[in-house]
Design an enzyme around this catalytic site. Sequence first.
Site, PDB file in Angstrom:
ATOM      1  N   SER A 275     -42.579  -7.043  26.708  1.00  0.00           N
ATOM      2  CA  SER A 275     -41.564  -7.682  25.858  1.00  0.00           C
ATOM      3  C   SER A 275     -41.964  -9.027  25.656  1.00  0.00           C
ATOM      4  CB  SER A 275     -39.982  -7.218  26.230  1.00  0.00           C
ATOM      5  OG  SER A 275     -40.081  -7.588  27.633  1.00  0.00           O
ATOM      6  N   HIS A 305     -41.513   0.380  30.430  1.00  0.00           N
ATOM      7  CA  HIS A 305     -41.086  -0.977  30.622  1.00  0.00           C
ATOM      8  C   HIS A 305     -39.481  -0.911  30.631  1.00  0.00           C
ATOM      9  CE1 HIS A 305     -40.717  -5.113  30.238  1.00  0.00           C
ATOM     10  NE2 HIS A 305     -40.883  -5.359  28.898  1.00  0.00           N
ATOM     11  N   ARG A 360     -35.149  -8.693  42.479  1.00  0.00           N
ATOM     12  CA  ARG A 360     -34.014  -8.454  41.883  1.00  0.00           C
ATOM     13  C   ARG A 360     -33.255  -7.161  42.136  1.00  0.00           C
ATOM     14  NH1 ARG A 360     -37.356  -7.913  36.368  1.00  0.00           N
ATOM     15  NH2 ARG A 360     -38.587  -6.426  37.903  1.00  0.00           N
ATOM     16  N   ASP A 406     -35.362  -1.466  38.459  1.00  0.00           N
ATOM     17  CA  ASP A 406     -34.709  -0.479  37.859  1.00  0.00           C
ATOM     18  C   ASP A 406     -34.269   0.724  38.770  1.00  0.00           C
ATOM     19  OD1 ASP A 406     -35.603  -1.332  35.248  1.00  0.00           O
ATOM     20  OD2 ASP A 406     -37.800  -0.485  35.725  1.00  0.00           O
ATOM     21  N   ARG A 432     -33.176 -10.301  28.292  1.00  0.00           N
ATOM     22  CA  ARG A 432     -34.299 -10.751  28.162  1.00  0.00           C
ATOM     23  C   ARG A 432     -34.719 -11.883  27.124  1.00  0.00           C
ATOM     24  NH1 ARG A 432     -39.099  -8.946  30.174  1.00  0.00           N
ATOM     25  NH2 ARG A 432     -37.723  -8.975  32.262  1.00  0.00           N
ATOM     26  N   ARG A 452     -55.718 -14.255  19.662  1.00  0.00           N
ATOM     27  CA  ARG A 452     -56.890 -13.405  19.062  1.00  0.00           C
ATOM     28  C   ARG A 452     -57.993 -13.227  20.057  1.00  0.00           C
ATOM     29  NH1 ARG A 452     -60.058 -10.422  17.536  1.00  0.00           N
ATOM     30  NH2 ARG A 452     -60.719  -9.916  15.613  1.00  0.00           N
TER      31      ARG A 452
END
Length: 468
Positions: A275, A305, A360, A406, A432, A452
């Site tokens: 993300s 994710h 977390r 998670d 986020r 790039r």
Amino acid sequence: MSHAKTLGKLANGALKLQKCVLPATNHCRQASTSTNLKDVMEKIIPEKQKEVIEFRKKYGGAKVGEVTVDMMYGGMRGIRGLVTETSVLDPDEGIRFRGYSIPECQEKLPRAPGGEEPLPEGLFWLLLTGKIPTQEQVAAVTKEWNDRAGIPNHVITMLNNFPSKLHPMSQFSAAIAAMNSESKFAKAYAEGVHKSKYWELCYEDSMDLIAKLPTVAAIIYRNLYREGNPPDSIDKKKDWSWNYTSMLGFDDPKFVELMRLYLTIHTDHEGGNVSAHATHLVGSALSDPYLSFAAGMNGLAGPLHGLANQEVLVWTTKLQESLGGEVTDDQLRDFIWNTLKSGQVVPGYGHAVLRKTDPRYMCQREFALKHLPNDPLFKLVAQLYKVVPDILIEQGKAKNPWPNVDAHSGVLLQYYGLTEMNYYTVMFGVSRALGVLASLVWDRALGLPIERPKSFDTPGLKKLVGAS
């Protein structure tokens, strides 16, 4: 010493760390007493621009690593190729936001009156400026977000006309992209604004977008799960997390506190996750922050994710139903081994970078130990924490046998009544935004160019390395 005792010591150590107060240093002093975040940024950015120019002039040719064939085929894992000012993820220590660990942020960042968890507004200030804000500075951000929270009527109409079968994340991403009708960046770019002003316009769009996200997310929730009843209006007396919680339809003060914690710890995880990288990549083409963030949310929606928090809870709930009631550690071990032998994984364990228990996860565990120690689902999650790492170590395949964020977040949300698992990634996305948009402002402030990298086909890569 048994693994269980080791885990206990680790948990106690984490609790002690959370409660400690670091000595005052220049690093944690406020850069300014101004409560206007944009004014503070205007003073900081020229200093940072000068630092980067001088650094590149002197060390621009220095090598920072090497790239292997495995890295190229393995998703660029471990390649050093991005600059992200807002946070750094250490494999052994975990995430640091502008140099501060999660326990330090919990200790130092301003809280709501009577609250115990940090306000996300404070972390956003920290991510942008690198300095811990004052209570007054955080209050100013809250006021500004409340003032900017209105969303266009055409977006409300679009949300209200989406079919109920459309996933919440698809609705969220579409609404974000549609709000680029309000982009100050896009409008000014079309009018030929000088590139030195890009960061200011990116800042304005980011502030507007962050302010609007709770309302967008609440409309999606209420349309899907509350018979389309519209959310309450923004209450100017409430902070960002409190307004979001109220608009969802929840009023438990402890749940508001959980949301403040949740929306703080999910903000940023350095620049290489999908993300964050997607937002940076699309933004590097000078797409406005709305389009850039929508791209990041499309990445967050993937099961590898952000969608993983939903998958973890689905798996844990099925485990609970399968085993029924309280189970012994031996019964749980047998279940885990059977899961692994069938070719499946244990969701919520392991991480692409981390090689320890995710901080977390730990702060959510501490919240649960304090507020819901006897909840059956939490007790099962705690039991998994005691049992699973040893099994994964014994199996020998996992580089990191420890739980990630998670593995815990869904259990807390379930406890307070937010049971709609399909919606969890939207909440992740609301959080986020703070990290990836703060990073995007700095991308434009530092004048980072379009991204790039060079790619090869397999025959070309074989030739490059001298393979036959």
